[in-house]
Design a protein around this motif. Structure first.
Motif, PDB file in Angstrom:
ATOM      1  N   ILE A 150      46.659  40.832  48.795  1.00 14.19           N
ATOM      2  CA  ILE A 150      46.187  39.981  47.715  1.00 14.19           C
ATOM      3  C   ILE A 150      47.237  38.956  47.642  1.00 14.19           C
ATOM      4  N   ILE A 151      46.902  37.612  47.588  1.00 10.07           N
ATOM      5  CA  ILE A 151      47.816  36.926  47.495  1.00 10.07           C
ATOM      6  C   ILE A 151      47.816  35.800  46.370  1.00 10.07           C
ATOM      7  N   GLY A 152      47.052  36.043  45.329  1.00  7.84           N
ATOM      8  CA  GLY A 152      46.849  35.513  43.995  1.00  7.84           C
ATOM      9  C   GLY A 152      45.726  36.257  43.173  1.00  7.84           C
ATOM     10  N   GLU A 153      45.721  35.668  41.985  1.00  3.34           N
ATOM     11  CA  GLU A 153      44.917  36.190  40.898  1.00  3.34           C
ATOM     12  C   GLU A 153      44.611  34.961  39.956  1.00  3.34           C
TER      13      GLU A 153
ATOM     14  N   ILE B 235      42.521  37.081  44.780  1.00  3.63           N
ATOM     15  CA  ILE B 235      42.038  36.322  45.930  1.00  3.63           C
ATOM     16  C   ILE B 235      43.015  36.780  47.320  1.00  3.63           C
ATOM     17  N   LYS B 236      41.914  37.351  48.221  1.00  2.48           N
ATOM     18  CA  LYS B 236      42.612  38.136  49.211  1.00  2.48           C
ATOM     19  C   LYS B 236      42.601  37.501  50.787  1.00  2.48           C
ATOM     20  N   LEU B 237      43.309  37.891  51.449  1.00  5.19           N
ATOM     21  CA  LEU B 237      43.269  37.429  52.950  1.00  5.19           C
ATOM     22  C   LEU B 237      43.195  38.711  53.666  1.00  5.19           C
ATOM     23  N   VAL B 238      42.267  38.737  54.778  1.00  5.12           N
ATOM     24  CA  VAL B 238      42.287  39.874  55.560  1.00  5.12           C
ATOM     25  C   VAL B 238      41.940  39.411  57.180  1.00  5.12           C
TER      26      VAL B 238
ATOM     27  N   GLU C 193      37.197  38.725  44.922  1.00  9.22           N
ATOM     28  CA  GLU C 193      36.550  39.582  44.424  1.00  9.22           C
ATOM     29  C   GLU C 193      37.196  39.972  43.150  1.00  9.22           C
ATOM     30  N   ASN C 194      36.362  40.457  41.903  1.00  5.42           N
ATOM     31  CA  ASN C 194      36.600  40.837  40.969  1.00  5.42           C
ATOM     32  C   ASN C 194      37.636  41.910  41.083  1.00  5.42           C
ATOM     33  N   LYS C 195      38.759  42.072  40.015  1.00  8.24           N
ATOM     34  CA  LYS C 195      39.707  43.055  40.266  1.00  8.24           C
ATOM     35  C   LYS C 195      39.179  44.488  40.188  1.00  8.24           C
TER      36      LYS C 195
ATOM     37  N   ASN D 203      47.922  49.122  47.617  1.00 14.28           N
ATOM     38  CA  ASN D 203      48.325  48.880  49.077  1.00 14.28           C
ATOM     39  C   ASN D 203      47.767  47.416  49.549  1.00 14.28           C
ATOM     40  N   GLN D 204      47.214  46.866  48.947  1.00 13.39           N
ATOM     41  CA  GLN D 204      46.810  45.330  48.968  1.00 13.39           C
ATOM     42  C   GLN D 204      47.782  44.393  48.422  1.00 13.39           C
ATOM     43  N   MET D 205      48.566  44.614  47.506  1.00  5.98           N
ATOM     44  CA  MET D 205      49.642  43.544  46.738  1.00  5.98           C
ATOM     45  C   MET D 205      50.565  43.276  47.929  1.00  5.98           C
ATOM     46  N   LYS D 206      51.126  42.017  47.563  1.00  7.13           N
ATOM     47  CA  LYS D 206      51.906  41.430  48.517  1.00  7.13           C
ATOM     48  C   LYS D 206      53.358  42.340  48.757  1.00  7.13           C
TER      49      LYS D 206
END
Length: 119
Positions: free
Chosen positions: A18-21, A27-30, A96-98, A116-119
């Motif tokens: 997760i890089i932002g909200e 907002i996620k990068l993968v 994606e929605n939270k 586990n997806q947080m910065k």
């Protein structure tokens, strides 16, 4: 924030960061490579895919598969069964929605909880 620099910090495939909200969305990068994402759907949430680098094979149940390339964007509507894969490394942004699990209604080896997806 520089997206390419953020992607450099991601070492593992299938591990969204997760890089932002914005309001009620993450907002996620993968990075992905291979075919580990299961067929799944999101009962109550749409999901946006933006290809930053590489190619992504996108499959939707009862429809012809298609390949997304760098710069392509696609929105999967809630309730639509889908899966993605990539022969070579692919970098993508997900919005994606939270409330959405990144593997939707299926829990498997690649499912990561939000903490586990947080910065």
């Amino acid at each position: 924030m520089n997206i390419k620099k953020q992607l450099e910090t991601i070492k593992d495939y299938y591990s969204p960061k997760i890089i932002g909200e914005v309001n009620d969305v993450f907002i996620k990068l993968v990075k992905i490579q291979g075919n580990k994402v299961p067929w799944h759907h999101h009962k109550n949430e749409d999901e946006l895919f933006l290809i930053i680098k590489g190619e992504l094979l996108f499959e939707i149940e009862n429809q012809e598969a298609f390949t997304m390339k760098e710069g392509d964007l696609f929105i999967v509507k809630k309730g639509i069964n889908h899966k993605v894969s990539s022969k070579k490394e692919c970098h993508l942004m997900l919005i994606e929605n939270k409330s959405a699990l990144h593997t939707g209604n299926v829990i498997n080896e690649i499912t990561k909880p939000i903490k586990n997806q947080m910065k």
